[in-house]
Design an enzyme around this catalytic site. Structure first.
Site, PDB file in Angstrom:
ATOM      1  N   ASP A 290       0.301   2.657   6.433  1.00  8.03           N
ATOM      2  CA  ASP A 290       0.463   3.785   5.515  1.00  8.03           C
ATOM      3  C   ASP A 290       1.828   3.664   4.863  1.00  8.03           C
ATOM      4  O   ASP A 290       2.608   2.744   5.173  1.00  8.03           O
ATOM      5  CB  ASP A 290       0.312   5.129   6.240  1.00  8.03           C
ATOM      6  CG  ASP A 290      -0.310   6.197   5.331  1.00  8.03           C
ATOM      7  OD1 ASP A 290       0.272   6.483   4.271  1.00  8.03           O
ATOM      8  OD2 ASP A 290      -1.388   6.718   5.657  1.00  8.03           O
TER       9      ASP A 290
ATOM     10  N   PHE B 153      -2.000   0.652   0.100  1.00  8.58           N
ATOM     11  CA  PHE B 153      -3.323   0.011   0.049  1.00  8.58           C
ATOM     12  C   PHE B 153      -3.760  -0.396  -1.352  1.00  8.58           C
ATOM     13  O   PHE B 153      -4.827  -0.980  -1.532  1.00  8.58           O
ATOM     14  CB  PHE B 153      -4.409   0.844   0.740  1.00  8.58           C
ATOM     15  CG  PHE B 153      -4.507   2.296   0.348  1.00  8.58           C
ATOM     16  CD1 PHE B 153      -4.575   2.697  -0.972  1.00  8.58           C
ATOM     17  CD2 PHE B 153      -4.566   3.272   1.334  1.00  8.58           C
ATOM     18  CE1 PHE B 153      -4.692   4.028  -1.323  1.00  8.58           C
ATOM     19  CE2 PHE B 153      -4.686   4.625   0.997  1.00  8.58           C
ATOM     20  CZ  PHE B 153      -4.762   4.992  -0.328  1.00  8.58           C
TER      21      PHE B 153
ATOM     22  N   HIS C 138     -12.789   8.887  -0.365  1.00  8.54           N
ATOM     23  CA  HIS C 138     -13.238  10.093  -1.083  1.00  8.54           C
ATOM     24  C   HIS C 138     -12.103  10.744  -1.874  1.00  8.54           C
ATOM     25  O   HIS C 138     -12.348  11.609  -2.706  1.00  8.54           O
ATOM     26  CB  HIS C 138     -13.887  11.091  -0.115  1.00  8.54           C
ATOM     27  CG  HIS C 138     -12.939  11.806   0.783  1.00  8.54           C
ATOM     28  ND1 HIS C 138     -13.283  12.946   1.467  1.00  8.54           N
ATOM     29  CD2 HIS C 138     -11.651  11.559   1.132  1.00  8.54           C
ATOM     30  CE1 HIS C 138     -12.268  13.369   2.195  1.00  8.54           C
ATOM     31  NE2 HIS C 138     -11.267  12.553   2.002  1.00  8.54           N
TER      32      HIS C 138
END
Length: 436
Positions: free
Chosen positions: A281, A311, A332
């Site tokens: 992250d 990412f 999502h």
């Protein structure tokens, strides 16, 4: 969709049947019954693997909500949506922002005058807010003690849910404001409603990082996601543990892409010691992640380690080919074009045998696939993803199309619904090309 027209007495019978079965199942397994006792049942995590109890609960909710709507009638139902539900949200936001739930004793009560002094408000409007909260089953007035306030299970849960409530209700997140922009958004697709809500037309991630003092926005967001999973799944992430074939992977590395502080990886790492986890992250999450990893006792021998990574960039060249990439509630958040960018950076590893594990919602493809009250929640979340982030919730066909956009050979191997959860475990692989 076309609605059935059940009779009130037929619905009453269905409510009685569902309630009776649920109550009997809880009693059979010596589990607590639902109540408004402050330390009583807070969730149904302990019956997620009991299909009889879960089906009875779903049928009870469905019949009760249908009965409620029919008994209100169209005029009162519309009034409830437009006024009551809006003010209920405002009251919850007020309770959260002022720390009222923290100020009420966990196992006792407090006078409203003393409560007002503790939270820095005037007692007269505070009484009015609390009296509406009582009708929401949030707080209660103890029997025989007028002008005092005590907890119910709903209000007692508010402190633990605080990070998630901050994300949903705080001005800084703009979540509430963006919902008002949906009419504009429908006329200006694919513009994101949130940008319209913000004077500088910034996106959600920029707002969170710039407006939250001391640079705590991303860590607060990660805490919000963790507290949401705790409320949904419990502390052991049972659904994720059971949703994928972790044991069948053998020994190796799992890369948790966009894994926050590792709140998904940690329980899986404890349960499957043959696996090592790399939590990827943004660097702003490194401190909180390392604290959680150390507190879990998983910082030895690289059992779980944090790796700063965006990412939207290629996987580190030094990264070994993992057994699987895990993306939990990541895709999502993004429109298809951005999802393809994220997936593209995982393809080199997948073409060498890595699986792709997705924890995502799978939307029904047609009316009636899931109970109406469950579909309503899914549709709410779909519009929330759009209004805040430009993302969306996807059906199985949508997931298949998205994966093929990243690579024609990439597809869904299995989808397993997670009991008691709105999420599914989606296992994806390179299906149509030879593994290198």
């Amino acid at each position: 969709m076309a609605y059935q027209n059940p009779s009130l007495t037929g619905l009453a019978e269905e409510i009685l049947k569902g309630a009776t079965t649920l109550q009997e199942e809880l009693s059979k397994h010596d589990l607590p019954q639902p109540s408004f006792v402050p330390d009583g049942r807070r969730n149904y995590h302990d019956v997620y693997l009991n299909p009889v109890a879960m089906d009875a609960r779903a049928r009870l909710i469905e019949a009760a909500q249908t009965m409620y709507t029919l008994a209100l009638g169209p005029a009162d139902a519309l009034r409830t949506i437009a006024t009551t539900e809006r003010m209920r949200v405002n009251v919850l936001r007020t309770i959260h922002e002022l720390g009222i739930a923290d100020a009420v004793p966990a196992n006792g009560d407090i006078s409203i005058d003393d409560l007002a002094a503790k939270v820095g408000t005037h007692p007269i409007p505070l009484r009015r807010v609390l009296r509406l909260a009582y009708t929401m089953r949030v707080f209660q007035e103890p029997a025989g003690k007028p002008d005092f306030v005590a907890h119910t299970p709903l209000s007692a849960l508010i402190p633990a849910a605080s990070p998630w409530l901050w994300l949903q209700l705080a001005d800084v997140s703009q979540m509430q404001a963006s919902g008002w922009q949906l009419p504009w958004a429908l006329r200006n697709w694919p513009r994101i409603p949130l940008n319209k809500s913000d004077a500088a037309e910034r996106d959600f991630w920029t707002i969170i990082q710039q407006d939250e003092p001391e640079g705590r926005g991303m860590s607060l967001f990660t805490s919000a996601m963790s507290s949401y999973i705790q409320m949904m799944h419990g502390s052991n992430s049972m659904q994720v543990l059971r949703g994928f074939d972790w044991a069948g992977l053998g020994e190796g590395v799992i890369v948790d892409v966009g894994g926050g502080s590792g709140h998904i990886s940690l329980p899986v790492a404890r349960e499957f010691p043959q696996l090592r986890f790399v939590v990827q992250d943004l660097v702003k999450n490194e401190g909180s992640a390392n604290e959680l990893i150390k507190a879990a006792g998983l910082d030895q021998d690289d059992k779980v380690r944090f790796q700063p990574h965006d990412f939207f960039t290629p996987q580190p060249e030094s990264q070994v080919v993992p057994k699987a990439y895990l993306l939990s509630r990541v895709l999502h958040d993004w429109p298809d074009e951005d999802c393809v960018r994220i997936l593209t950076h995982l393809l080199p590893g997948m073409k060498r045998g890595a699986k792709l594990f997705l924890v995502e919602r799978v939307m029904p493809s047609r009316p009636g696939e899931v109970p109406l009250h469950q579909e309503e929640q899914l549709r709410v979340l779909d519009l929330m993803m759009y209004s805040i982030l430009g993302g969306c919730e996807r059906s199985r066909d949508d997931w298949e199309r998205l994966l093929r956009r990243a690579d024609l050979g990439l597809g869904v191997r299995t989808i397993a619904a997670m009991p008691g959860s709105e999420f599914s475990a989606i296992t994806c692989e390179i299906l149509a090309t030879q593994v290198l």
